[in-house]
Design a protein around this motif. Structure first.
Motif, PDB file in Angstrom:
ATOM      1  N   THR A 218     -13.451  -6.915   7.216  1.00  0.00           N
ATOM      2  CA  THR A 218     -12.318  -6.643   6.316  1.00  0.00           C
ATOM      3  C   THR A 218     -11.566  -5.395   6.778  1.00  0.00           C
ATOM      4  O   THR A 218     -12.158  -4.328   6.940  1.00  0.00           O
ATOM      5  CB  THR A 218     -12.815  -6.427   4.878  1.00  0.00           C
ATOM      6  OG1 THR A 218     -13.565  -7.567   4.456  1.00  0.00           O
ATOM      7  CG2 THR A 218     -11.649  -6.213   3.932  1.00  0.00           C
TER       8      THR A 218
ATOM      9  N   ARG B  60      -9.856  -7.943  -7.316  1.00  0.00           N
ATOM     10  CA  ARG B  60     -10.290  -9.276  -6.887  1.00  0.00           C
ATOM     11  C   ARG B  60     -10.684  -9.304  -5.416  1.00  0.00           C
ATOM     12  O   ARG B  60     -11.592 -10.037  -5.016  1.00  0.00           O
ATOM     13  CB  ARG B  60      -9.156 -10.279  -7.120  1.00  0.00           C
ATOM     14  CG  ARG B  60      -8.876 -10.576  -8.590  1.00  0.00           C
ATOM     15  CD  ARG B  60      -7.783 -11.625  -8.713  1.00  0.00           C
ATOM     16  NE  ARG B  60      -7.523 -11.945 -10.124  1.00  0.00           N
ATOM     17  CZ  ARG B  60      -6.626 -12.840 -10.520  1.00  0.00           C
ATOM     18  NH1 ARG B  60      -5.892 -13.498  -9.601  1.00  0.00           N
ATOM     19  NH2 ARG B  60      -6.446 -13.075 -11.808  1.00  0.00           N
ATOM     20  N   ARG B  61     -10.005  -8.524  -4.608  1.00  0.00           N
ATOM     21  CA  ARG B  61     -10.270  -8.564  -3.169  1.00  0.00           C
ATOM     22  C   ARG B  61     -11.430  -7.651  -2.779  1.00  0.00           C
ATOM     23  O   ARG B  61     -12.255  -8.037  -1.940  1.00  0.00           O
ATOM     24  CB  ARG B  61      -9.011  -8.163  -2.386  1.00  0.00           C
ATOM     25  CG  ARG B  61      -9.194  -8.253  -0.881  1.00  0.00           C
ATOM     26  CD  ARG B  61      -7.909  -7.927  -0.154  1.00  0.00           C
ATOM     27  NE  ARG B  61      -8.072  -8.068   1.292  1.00  0.00           N
ATOM     28  CZ  ARG B  61      -7.127  -7.774   2.184  1.00  0.00           C
ATOM     29  NH1 ARG B  61      -5.936  -7.340   1.763  1.00  0.00           N
ATOM     30  NH2 ARG B  61      -7.359  -7.926   3.472  1.00  0.00           N
ATOM     31  N   TYR B  62     -11.492  -6.445  -3.350  1.00  0.00           N
ATOM     32  CA  TYR B  62     -12.469  -5.454  -2.897  1.00  0.00           C
ATOM     33  C   TYR B  62     -13.621  -5.231  -3.869  1.00  0.00           C
ATOM     34  O   TYR B  62     -14.594  -4.568  -3.524  1.00  0.00           O
ATOM     35  CB  TYR B  62     -11.768  -4.116  -2.639  1.00  0.00           C
ATOM     36  CG  TYR B  62     -10.667  -4.200  -1.619  1.00  0.00           C
ATOM     37  CD1 TYR B  62     -10.949  -4.477  -0.287  1.00  0.00           C
ATOM     38  CD2 TYR B  62      -9.335  -4.008  -1.985  1.00  0.00           C
ATOM     39  CE1 TYR B  62      -9.938  -4.556   0.659  1.00  0.00           C
ATOM     40  CE2 TYR B  62      -8.316  -4.081  -1.044  1.00  0.00           C
ATOM     41  CZ  TYR B  62      -8.621  -4.363   0.273  1.00  0.00           C
ATOM     42  OH  TYR B  62      -7.618  -4.455   1.203  1.00  0.00           O
TER      43      TYR B  62
END
Length: 271
Positions: free
Chosen positions: A167, A224-226
Motif C-alpha cells: 500500500t 475504509r481504506r486504512y
C-alpha cells in the motif's frame, strides 16, 4: 708699565675672540676635536645593529602540522610569544556516532549517557537513541532501552510491514508522538510513574507511506481504506510489547498507539 698693561689687555681681547671661548659661550656646544675623534673610532669598532624585519607576524594555530601567519601583523620590534600547535579533541562522554546498536543489524541509532530521573522511579540506565528500525525511519530520534528497541523492531517486521504490504509503495516512516519522558501515567498527579519515564515505552501517531501518504490514527482508524491496516498493526503489537493501547482503549489514546514492554501476570495487556 703702560705698554705692559696694553699688552695684557690685547692678549685678553684675543683670548675672548678665540674659537674656544666662543664654543664655551654657545647655548648648543659641540664636542671638542678629541671627543669627535673618539666617537668616530668607537662607532667603527661597535657592531652594526641587526636589521629589523619589515613586518613581524604573530603565530596562530590552524594549519595542519604547525602554525600559520596571522593576518594582523604585530608592530615592528614587538615581542611575539612562540605558540605550539595542539590537536583539539572532543571531550569524552559525548554522544556516539549513529550505527548499529543493541546487538542488532536492523536497529540504527546511537548510545547515550544514563539519564537520572527528576521524579522517584524515573530514569534510564544505558539508554539508546533509535533513528531507524528494519529500514523504517523514525520521525525523531527516540530514547529508550534496548529491550524496547528490540520489541519495536519485532513489531515493524511482523506487524507494520505485513499489514501495510505494498500500500502506497510500502511503509517509510513511523511518526513518534512520545518516547522517554519522566512523568506519571497519563500526566495524572499522584499516579504511578509511566513506562515512558523508564525508557520502556513509545507512542506512534501515524504511519507514513513511501508515496508520501500520511495515515494518522486519529483519522485513519475508522477509514475504509486504512482502518483495517491500522487495526492489524494494533493486534500484531500484542506479543512483542507487554502493553498495547489504541484509539478504543480510553480517551487518552484516541490519536495514537501506546506500546511498552511492561510484563503482566496474565500476559500482554492489549486494548
Amino acid at each position: 708699565m703702560r705698554a705692559a698693561r696694553i699688552g695684557m689687555l690685547g692678549a685678553l681681547v684675543l683670548a675672548l675672540a678665540s674659537p674656544a671661548a666662543a664654543l664655551d659661550r654657545s647655548p648648543h656646544p659641540t664636542p671638542r676635536a678629541e671627543a669627535l675623534i673618539l666617537a668616530q673610532v668607537g662607532a667603527r669598532l661597535a657592531p652594526a645593529p641587526r636589521a629589523a624585519p619589515e613586518t613581524a607576524t604573530e603565530p596562530a594555530l590552524g594549519q595542519a602540522g604547525g602554525l600559520r601567519l596571522s593576518p594582523h601583523p604585530a608592530p615592528r620590534g614587538a615581542f611575539v610569544p612562540r605558540q605550539v600547535s595542539r590537536e583539539v579533541t572532543r571531550p569524552p562522554g559525548g554522544p556516539s556516532k549513529i550505527g548499529r546498536i543493541c546487538g542488532s543489524r536492523k536497529i540504527l541509532g546511537r548510545t547515550a549517557s544514563s539519564i537520572p530521573g527528576t521524579l522517584p522511579g524515573c530514569g534510564v540506565r544505558n539508554p539508546v537513541q533509535v533513528v531507524e528500525v528494519s529500514g523504517v525511519r523514525l520521525s525523531t530520534a527516540a530514547t529508550m532501552t534496548c529491550e524496547t528497541a528490540e520489541a519495536l523492531r519485532k513489531w515493524v517486521d511482523t506487524g507494520v510491514k505485513k499489514s501495510v504490504r505494498r500500500t502506497g509503495g510500502g511503509v517509510a516512516e513511523l511518526r513518534v508522538a512520545a518516547h522517554y519522558s519522566c512523568r506519571t501515567r497519563n500526566h495524572k498527579p499522584g499516579a504511578k510513574i509511566s513506562e515512558h519515564g523508564k525508557g520502556k515505552a513509545i507512542d506512534i501517531s501515524a504511519i507514513v507511506l513511501k508515496d508520501g501518504t500520511v495515515v494518522t490514527l486519529q483519522k485513519g482508524w475508522n477509514d475504509r481504506r486504512y482502518g483495517k491496516m491500522l487495526r492489524q498493526m494494533h493486534k500484531r503489537a500484542c506479543g512483542p510489547f507487554g502493553t498495547v493501547l489504541g484509539p478504543e482503549s480510553d480517551r487518552f489514546h484516541r490519536d495514537h498507539f501506546h506500546f511498552d514492554v511492561a510484563r503482566h501476570r496474565g500476559g500482554p495487556y492489549c486494548r
